[in-house]
Every structure is written in structure tokens, then in C-alpha cells.
Design a protein around this motif. Structure first.
Motif, PDB file in Angstrom:
ATOM      1  N   LEU A 322       0.615  -0.727   0.019  1.00 22.80           N
ATOM      2  CA  LEU A 322       0.449   0.044   0.153  1.00 22.80           C
ATOM      3  C   LEU A 322       0.832   1.180  -0.096  1.00 22.80           C
ATOM      4  O   LEU A 322       1.663   1.177   0.738  1.00 22.80           O
ATOM      5  CB  LEU A 322      -0.905   0.209   1.056  1.00 22.80           C
ATOM      6  CG  LEU A 322      -2.178  -1.203   1.311  1.00 22.80           C
ATOM      7  CD1 LEU A 322      -3.001  -1.235   2.237  1.00 22.80           C
ATOM      8  CD2 LEU A 322      -2.530  -0.673  -0.107  1.00 22.80           C
ATOM      9  N   PRO A 323       0.313   2.300  -0.886  1.00 21.68           N
ATOM     10  CA  PRO A 323       1.509   3.482  -0.624  1.00 21.68           C
ATOM     11  C   PRO A 323       1.774   4.207   0.863  1.00 21.68           C
ATOM     12  O   PRO A 323       0.684   3.776   1.666  1.00 21.68           O
ATOM     13  CB  PRO A 323       0.042   4.296  -1.811  1.00 21.68           C
ATOM     14  CG  PRO A 323      -0.656   3.745  -1.343  1.00 21.68           C
ATOM     15  CD  PRO A 323      -0.517   2.562  -1.042  1.00 21.68           C
ATOM     16  N   ASP A 324       2.311   4.816   0.851  1.00 21.81           N
ATOM     17  CA  ASP A 324       3.314   5.570   2.131  1.00 21.81           C
ATOM     18  C   ASP A 324       1.518   6.620   2.251  1.00 21.81           C
ATOM     19  O   ASP A 324       1.394   7.092   1.623  1.00 21.81           O
ATOM     20  CB  ASP A 324       4.100   6.428   2.126  1.00 21.81           C
ATOM     21  CG  ASP A 324       4.634   6.444   3.338  1.00 21.81           C
ATOM     22  OD1 ASP A 324       3.424   7.644   4.315  1.00 21.81           O
ATOM     23  OD2 ASP A 324       5.454   6.831   3.896  1.00 21.81           O
ATOM     24  N   PRO A 325       0.685   6.416   3.750  1.00 21.40           N
ATOM     25  CA  PRO A 325      -0.426   7.024   3.574  1.00 21.40           C
ATOM     26  C   PRO A 325      -0.476   8.731   3.212  1.00 21.40           C
ATOM     27  O   PRO A 325      -1.510   9.879   2.468  1.00 21.40           O
ATOM     28  CB  PRO A 325      -0.970   7.172   5.478  1.00 21.40           C
ATOM     29  CG  PRO A 325      -0.613   5.894   5.768  1.00 21.40           C
ATOM     30  CD  PRO A 325       0.737   5.299   4.494  1.00 21.40           C
ATOM     31  N   LYS A 326       1.112   8.909   3.989  1.00 22.51           N
ATOM     32  CA  LYS A 326       1.457  10.493   3.583  1.00 22.51           C
ATOM     33  C   LYS A 326       1.718  10.370   2.225  1.00 22.51           C
ATOM     34  O   LYS A 326       1.297  12.034   1.518  1.00 22.51           O
ATOM     35  CB  LYS A 326       2.447  10.779   4.298  1.00 22.51           C
ATOM     36  CG  LYS A 326       2.867  10.779   5.509  1.00 22.51           C
ATOM     37  CD  LYS A 326       1.710  11.232   6.399  1.00 22.51           C
ATOM     38  CE  LYS A 326       1.954  11.207   7.467  1.00 22.51           C
ATOM     39  NZ  LYS A 326       0.473  11.862   8.382  1.00 22.51           N
ATOM     40  N   LEU A 327       1.492   9.885   1.335  1.00 24.53           N
ATOM     41  CA  LEU A 327       1.840  10.296   0.023  1.00 24.53           C
ATOM     42  C   LEU A 327       0.387   9.724  -0.709  1.00 24.53           C
ATOM     43  O   LEU A 327      -0.163  10.162  -1.913  1.00 24.53           O
ATOM     44  CB  LEU A 327       3.268   9.154  -0.846  1.00 24.53           C
ATOM     45  CG  LEU A 327       4.410   8.967  -0.147  1.00 24.53           C
ATOM     46  CD1 LEU A 327       4.619   8.257  -0.765  1.00 24.53           C
ATOM     47  CD2 LEU A 327       4.119  10.371  -0.030  1.00 24.53           C
ATOM     48  N   THR A 328      -0.113   9.682  -0.158  1.00 25.80           N
ATOM     49  CA  THR A 328      -2.267  10.082  -0.918  1.00 25.80           C
ATOM     50  C   THR A 328      -3.089  11.073  -0.911  1.00 25.80           C
ATOM     51  O   THR A 328      -3.291  10.661  -1.788  1.00 25.80           O
ATOM     52  CB  THR A 328      -3.153   8.417   0.344  1.00 25.80           C
ATOM     53  OG1 THR A 328      -2.737   9.121   1.150  1.00 25.80           O
ATOM     54  CG2 THR A 328      -2.595   7.268   0.137  1.00 25.80           C
ATOM     55  N   PHE A 329      -1.943  11.875  -0.386  1.00 31.01           N
ATOM     56  CA  PHE A 329      -2.579  12.725  -1.399  1.00 31.01           C
ATOM     57  C   PHE A 329      -1.640  14.410  -0.811  1.00 31.01           C
ATOM     58  O   PHE A 329      -0.618  13.862  -1.057  1.00 31.01           O
ATOM     59  CB  PHE A 329      -3.912  13.660   0.453  1.00 31.01           C
ATOM     60  CG  PHE A 329      -2.836  14.116   1.120  1.00 31.01           C
ATOM     61  CD1 PHE A 329      -2.942  14.714   1.899  1.00 31.01           C
ATOM     62  CD2 PHE A 329      -2.909  12.971   2.265  1.00 31.01           C
ATOM     63  CE1 PHE A 329      -2.082  15.003   2.915  1.00 31.01           C
ATOM     64  CE2 PHE A 329      -2.373  13.094   3.134  1.00 31.01           C
ATOM     65  CZ  PHE A 329      -1.528  13.889   4.033  1.00 31.01           C
ATOM     66  N   GLN A 367       5.206  14.576  -3.986  1.00 25.77           N
ATOM     67  CA  GLN A 367       4.921  13.533  -3.230  1.00 25.77           C
ATOM     68  C   GLN A 367       3.832  12.639  -4.201  1.00 25.77           C
ATOM     69  O   GLN A 367       3.414  11.585  -4.860  1.00 25.77           O
ATOM     70  CB  GLN A 367       3.917  14.510  -1.913  1.00 25.77           C
ATOM     71  CG  GLN A 367       5.017  14.376  -1.444  1.00 25.77           C
ATOM     72  CD  GLN A 367       4.107  14.567  -0.038  1.00 25.77           C
ATOM     73  OE1 GLN A 367       2.775  14.646   0.237  1.00 25.77           O
ATOM     74  NE2 GLN A 367       4.432  15.203   1.617  1.00 25.77           N
ATOM     75  N   GLN A 368       3.346  13.636  -4.695  1.00 18.66           N
ATOM     76  CA  GLN A 368       1.616  13.009  -5.986  1.00 18.66           C
ATOM     77  C   GLN A 368       2.558  12.340  -7.284  1.00 18.66           C
ATOM     78  O   GLN A 368       2.150  11.481  -7.525  1.00 18.66           O
ATOM     79  CB  GLN A 368       1.333  14.402  -6.585  1.00 18.66           C
ATOM     80  CG  GLN A 368      -0.261  14.241  -7.633  1.00 18.66           C
ATOM     81  CD  GLN A 368      -0.947  13.511  -6.025  1.00 18.66           C
ATOM     82  OE1 GLN A 368      -0.915  13.609  -5.172  1.00 18.66           O
ATOM     83  NE2 GLN A 368      -1.762  12.526  -6.742  1.00 18.66           N
ATOM     84  N   GLU A 369       3.068  12.882  -7.787  1.00 15.83           N
ATOM     85  CA  GLU A 369       4.693  12.046  -8.592  1.00 15.83           C
ATOM     86  C   GLU A 369       4.723  11.097  -8.543  1.00 15.83           C
ATOM     87  O   GLU A 369       5.220   9.449  -8.736  1.00 15.83           O
ATOM     88  CB  GLU A 369       5.687  12.770  -9.348  1.00 15.83           C
ATOM     89  CG  GLU A 369       5.030  14.273  -9.978  1.00 15.83           C
ATOM     90  CD  GLU A 369       4.375  13.778 -11.742  1.00 15.83           C
ATOM     91  OE1 GLU A 369       4.610  12.697 -12.281  1.00 15.83           O
ATOM     92  OE2 GLU A 369       2.957  14.914 -11.836  1.00 15.83           O
ATOM     93  N   ARG A 370       5.532  10.649  -6.918  1.00 14.50           N
ATOM     94  CA  ARG A 370       5.780   9.752  -6.864  1.00 14.50           C
ATOM     95  C   ARG A 370       4.271   8.467  -6.217  1.00 14.50           C
ATOM     96  O   ARG A 370       4.786   6.941  -6.090  1.00 14.50           O
ATOM     97  CB  ARG A 370       6.447   9.642  -5.015  1.00 14.50           C
ATOM     98  CG  ARG A 370       8.125  10.560  -5.892  1.00 14.50           C
ATOM     99  CD  ARG A 370       8.813  10.941  -4.489  1.00 14.50           C
ATOM    100  NE  ARG A 370       8.969   9.906  -3.208  1.00 14.50           N
ATOM    101  CZ  ARG A 370       9.598  10.260  -2.215  1.00 14.50           C
ATOM    102  NH1 ARG A 370       9.765  11.992  -2.045  1.00 14.50           N
ATOM    103  NH2 ARG A 370       9.404   9.342  -1.123  1.00 14.50           N
TER     104      ARG A 370
END
Lengths: 372, 372
Positions: A322-329, A367-370
Motif C-alpha cells: 500500500l502507498p505510504d499514507p502521507k503520499l495518498t494526497f 509527492q503526487q508524482e511518486r
DNA sequence: CCTCCCCATGGAAACGTTTCCAATTTTTAG
DNA sequence: CTAAAAATTGGAAACGTTTCCATGGGGAGG
């Protein structure tokens, strides 16, 4: 009416008859399983082509106890967040040879339960679902008890399952940061269908926590249930009851845009008299004037992710991380959020000009890119 | 991995065993068909409840040669027109006890063919589809030749079939009226994926006819294929090649909004230097400033209608009457369309203030109501 | 008390596949 | 040339339903 009710459907038996062999042979040839002589292969192929034969997935499903079908349950397609997520999931499933059975629940828990029951009867191999309440959902319970592979989407997961979702708590908290950076102390939270949406409740909670952390006032809650037709009236009441409010965090972008419109209808200047922040990051938010400050998310990636997870469970392969929660937005600045009018004089220019052309905060953009 | 591959599924046999009767009896009791003693009914019910039995639709389908499933094929859910239409169709099907198998083709004809083949193999009872070219579509041909009930959606129908669609020709022609009313003589047409969309081509044709009828110049065509990222560049070239252009008709609302943004990025004033008209009538068009002049349609009703038609064919009941083509759309005035700058001075006020609050032309609104 | 019917019930076939297994043919090795 | 191995093929069972049909029992009418 004059309807020919019997759709002639050509079966493997017909092909066998035509090719002068047994059905087992036809199955082997057409599936490339087992062995068959060249001559036989040609005869079967020819017969199949001639008759326009196609396997019946129903027969196969019965035999294999597998339908290559996934149930996809979302609240509504009217919200582009879900539409995009469904599209992402559907594409991934399609590429993997799975079909997608779609149900929209219209945010109705009872309907949700019923839909899941139906899909279960249809023997879907798995589920991707956005439930209205992941703790009390009857449907989800039944899926779990039957051990059907599934993955949640935009819903809180309990310990024993996976969910692809935006970290609503942190995201909403981030919004409070944005407000406080622009000097707002007293802001409200506006939600549609608060009762039947995990998401809205999470966002409110995160927002409250953030406001507390930032030393702001506890945000007042405005909850509407009808479609936003009468929003203007509700907004008026709300602002009268909370006369010191300088900003509103709306639980989704459409609501935010509608709020901007309503605010204008009330003769208010956005962001001068009232700042607005949305949630979701739909594209039109960048096209309007002032551009919409919002949390941007990537629903298609989420949908695709949930699809990946479900298939990994089905195939017994290792689940995608799962993506790192901090990177989900990420937060996207926009002209709809600025310093309140009293302190606004010297910021006006910056607030109305700069964000509309280059609305994305640099850090957030990375962040969004990653995430992709 | 440690996956319990055998999902225990309880069948009618298990129930029969538990209730101490034959499978035929269980079937009769649980389906309320045929007769059964009260005692037996209770035993069967109890056994079924205890075991948590649910019928397998796969077994039923095989037996009944019916799946109670409809294939729904659309280009993309990213476009809210299709998302809404799918939602409308899905709701209607659901209420009638049918499930919806969704496929997005991404405007790729080959993919479309493949998808239809797959759905056919899955034995869907019918199709609702938006094809990229209704004349050459392989998939549509195969559906017809197999005699599978179907209904088109937003696609041109040949004589022997039904389609729920907007009268693109007339609607686009109506747009030329709107332009000429505001004194535009020389306008362009902008389309995304012109090649692979019946709709865009129809609109262009209707627009050309309307322009001709109104004594306007033949509209120049700007066709873009990529996603609208580079629209600004293309628009710049286009305007340089056609320096006398005063307006653009975009083949859908998103494109129209993107065009407004690009025009602004080029330093142009909308509508002063360039008027924009869209197509579809998405809701955000009323929320932006200036509000978007556009053709408004009712995709959900269309989707529901197509669903109704398909089910009527399946059930052999009389087909619903298609709406009068003239009522499938209406024109919505908006601030994005006004007199060109040279003649604009005295109209400025009316153009920017009035349409945004009450954007719907009265006559058109009535038409729209009657469509529902 | 005897028929005749109707109701209740279960066995079995059918739906379209795949797959196990046995039977037959071909190939290979010695 | 022979035996063993391999390849080819088809019959039949199984998957979960529904439905046709046959069987048996009980009640009603005579």
C-alpha cells in the motif's frame, strides 16, 4: 410479440459432431491443453470457425468454480472520484482477463447489503468495494465470513484486511494547516450525507484534530442531505449562526464549488469574505476562477491498486504494498483560500493572480508524482 | 502461499441432505414453485438458513440459458456524460433484477470489438453500448447477427435498431444559431479524438450545416488527440492561422473549460476576445465564472432509456417510445458567449451578470423538463 | 369400501464445460 | 521385429440448478 425466443447458441457438442470427434478433443484443441494430432487440430479449428463457436463462460464457470468476474461496489458514479476509481479498477481487471460487475449503492447501506448478496450469488471471484460504514457493513461481514477475496477502496480497513484509501485524517488535518497559514482561526466544515459516509466523518475528525493542534476554534459542522439545490439557504443560516467564520472546508470539491456559488449569491466575496477549501482535486478545480484550493488525490491509482490487491489475493501472489499514507494526497493551493478581508489588503494581488496559473505547491507535487 | 483455495460453498444438495429430502423439493420450496407440505417447507427453510445457503447463479444460468446480466460498453467514465448514463442504466437494471457488466473501451475500436466478444461469451442477456462507429463496428455486427437484444446509447442507429441519443446534428446546428445571434460570423470547431467518435463528427457536421444556413463562414476544424495538456500551444497556432475567429465551439464541456483556461493563458479575454460554447451541460458549467454557454443534455435519462429499451426487447414487451429528437437537448446561455469585443461595449453588463444566475433559456428549460 | 384425483415427493435428465481415465494407435528403443 | 513408452482419442463424471415424470399416499365422492 414476434420474438424468436430461442437464440441458437452453438456448443462444443455441435463442433464435435461437425469435426467428427468427441467433445473432450474439441475442448483440448481449442484450449491448447492436452495433445492432439495436427489433422485433428485442423478439423476442429475449421468446424469451430465455420459454426462461429465461442465457449460459454457459464458452462466453464460451473465446471471451474470460477467466474473471472469481480464485483465492484461504489456509492455513485456521479462523483468523479468513484468514476475514476472504477475506471482504473476496470482497466486493470480487463487486462488481467477479469470482467467487472458494477453496482452503485447511492449511499444506502441497505442497498449495499442487498447488492453484495446478489453479487455473491453470482459467484464473483472477488470484490472491490467502498462501503458506507466499514465496521457495521453487513455485506462486508458476509464477504469476510465466506472468505471471498476482497479489497476496500476509500474505506477504513480493520486489521485483517487491506484498503486503498486516502489518509482522510491527515489530509483534513493538512487543510487546517493551510487555513492557519492564511490567518484563519474560525472555520467551518460542510458535508453532504455525513451520516452515511465514512469518508466525511473521517475528514471532520481529522479537521477537528488539526484545528485543535493549530490552536484554532473547534470547527462548526454544517451537514446537508438533499442535493445541493438549497445550499444557499442553508449556508445563509449557517453563516448567521456563526458570524465570525472566515472559511469553510467542504468535504468534496463539488460541494466546494457549489459553496462558492452560493456564497456569491449571498453577496459574499470569495476568498475575501469567505475562503473555501475542497477535497478530491477534480480537474475543473484548476479551471475555475478563483482556482479551488483543495486536497488532491489520485482515484484512478487507488482503483487500480485495489484491483491489484484483489487479484493478488485470488492468485495467491504477494500483495502489492500500500502507498505510504502521507503520499495518498497533497494540498493544492488556490485562489479560493486567502487571508481574510480584514488583513487582506496587501495580499490581494498575490492571492488572485499567482495560484491560478501555477496552483500546485512544489513539495506536494513531488509527492503526487511518486504515488503513481 | 497459505491460501485455503477451496471456498466451501453450500449447494442445494447439502440443504436436501440436511432437510432429509430430495434436491427437487428444496428447489421447489425455496423458489416457491410447485407444491410442498408445510412441514417440509419449514424443514427446508430451517436447513437453508442454518447452512447459510444461497443459490448459485451459475448453476441457474446454465439451466435457464439466462444470466440476468447486461453488458454495458462505453468509451470512458472520465467523461461524466458516460458516467451518468451508466449510472442511470445500472440503476434501472438493478431495479429490474439485472446486473451490469461494465467495460470502458477508451475509444479504441479494437478494444471495443474484443470487449463485446468477451461479454458475448459471458452470455449477457443484452447490451447497452456506445460504439465508436456504428456502421463499421465489428462488435455491433456480431451482436446483431447473433440476435442478442441491445440498444445503442449516444450512437447513430441504423434502421433496424434503437438508439437513445442526443440529436447531435440539430444541437450543433442550434449552437450556430446562438453564435449568430451574438453577431459571430467566423467561428471554429474544436474536437478531441475526432477520428474515433461518431459524436464529434456528427456535431461538426451539424455545426457546418448550421453555419451555412446562417450565412456564417465555414467553421475551421481544430482536432487534438492528446490529453489537453498542450491545448494552449495548439490553440495559439490555430488562432494564428485563423486570425479573424471570434468564437470556438468545443465538442464537449471539459474541452470548453480547458479552452477558456488556455485562452486566458494566451492573454485573451473570454468572451471579449473569444467566445466559447461547449456541449453536454455538465453541472460545473454553471458554477464557473463566466458560466459556460453550452448544449445541455440529460445523460442519466438516456442511460435509463436505453436500459428500458433493452429490457423491453428481452421481455418481449412493447418498446418505450424514443424521445422527440428536438427534446434531447436544450441550449443554455452563459457568460462565455457574448458579442465580440468590437461591438461589445453596450452588452458587457448583460453578458456577464444575467446568465450566471439564471442561465437557462425559458423555452429550453421547458423542453428539458418534458424529457424526463 | 372402492375409485379417482390431487397433492407431495424424489429420481433423473439436461444445460455446456473440463478432466480423469481407459482404450487405442503410433513411435521409439533395443 | 518386439516390447515398452508415448501420443491420441473418446466416454463419462462432475459442477449446481430446474423441471419432467413417475410413484405413492390421502381425501372426497359414490
Amino acid at each position: 410479440m414476434g420474438r424468436e425466443s430461442l437464440r441458437q447458441t452453438v456448443t462444443i457438442k455441435d463442433v464435435a459432431l461437425r469435426a467428427g470427434c468427441g467433445v473432450a478433443t474439441v475442448s483440448r484443441v481449442l484450449n491448447n491443453s492436452g495433445s492432439a494430432s495436427v489433422d485433428m487440430q485442423q478439423r476442429v479449428q475449421a468446424a469451430a470457425d465455420m459454426l462461429g463457436f465461442e465457449f460459454s463462460e457459464v458452462g466453464r464457470s460451473l465446471q471451474s468454480n470460477t467466474t473471472r468476474t469481480i464485483g465492484c461496489v461504489v456509492p455513485s458514479l456521479a462523483n468523479p472520484v468513484y468514476a475514476d476509481a472504477v475506471q482504473g479498477a476496470q482497466e486493470y481487471f480487463q487486462a488481467a482477463g477479469y470482467q467487472t460487475l458494477l453496482v452503485c449503492t447511492n449511499y444506502d447501506p441497505e442497498f449495499e447489503t442487498q447488492a453484495i448478496r446478489t453479487l455473491t450469488a453470482k459467484q464473483v471471484d472477488g470484490f472491490v468495494l467502498t462501503v458506507s460504514d466499514s465496521i457495521f457493513s453487513e455485506g462486508l461481514k458476509s464477504i469476510k465470513s465466506r472468505g471471498i477475496p476482497h479489497c476496500l477502496l476509500f474505506s477504513m480497513a480493520s486489521d485483517d484486511e487491506q484498503s486503498w484509501s486516502v489518509d482522510d485524517l491527515s489530509a483534513a488535518s493538512r487543510v487546517s494547516d493551510a487555513f492557519v497559514e492564511k490567518g484563519h482561526i474560525d472555520v467551518g466544515f460542510l458535508a453532504l450525507k455525513f451520516k452515511s459516509s465514512d469518508r466525511a466523518r473521517q475528514r471532520y475528525q481529522g479537521f477537528m484534530q488539526g484545528c485543535y493542534r493549530n490552536g484554532m476554534k473547534k470547527p462548526a459542522l454544517l451537514e446537508i442531505n438533499e442535493d445541493s439545490q438549497e445550499l444557499t439557504g442553508f449556508l445563509k443560516d449557517f453563516l448567521q449562526k456563526n458570524p465570525t467564520l472566515t472559511g469553510i472546508f467542504a468535504s468534496n470539491d463539488f460541494l466546494a464549488l457549489a459553496t462558492i456559488r452560493s456564497a456569491r449569491a449571498l453577496g459574499l466575496n470569495v476568498p475575501g469574505d469567505l475562503s473555501i477549501v475542497g477535497f478530491d482535486g477534480i480537474e475543473v478545480g484548476t479551471m475555475v476562477e478563483p482556482s479551488l484550493a483543495t486536497i488532491v488525490t489520485d482515484p484512478k491509482t487507488m482503483g487500480r491498486g485495489a484491483a491489484r490487491t484483489v487479484l493478488s489475493v485470488i492468485n495467491g501472489t504477494s500483495a502489492p504494498v500500500l502507498p505510504d499514507p502521507k503520499l495518498t494526497f497533497s494540498f493544492r493551493a488556490g485562489g479560493s483560500l486567502a487571508f481574510p478581508a480584514a488583513e487582506r489588503a496587501d495580499d490581494e494581488k498575490a492571492a488572485t493572480l499567482s495560484p491560478s496559473n501555477n496552483p500546485t505547491n512544489k513539495n506536494d507535487k513531488i509527492q503526487q508524482e511518486r504515488l503513481k
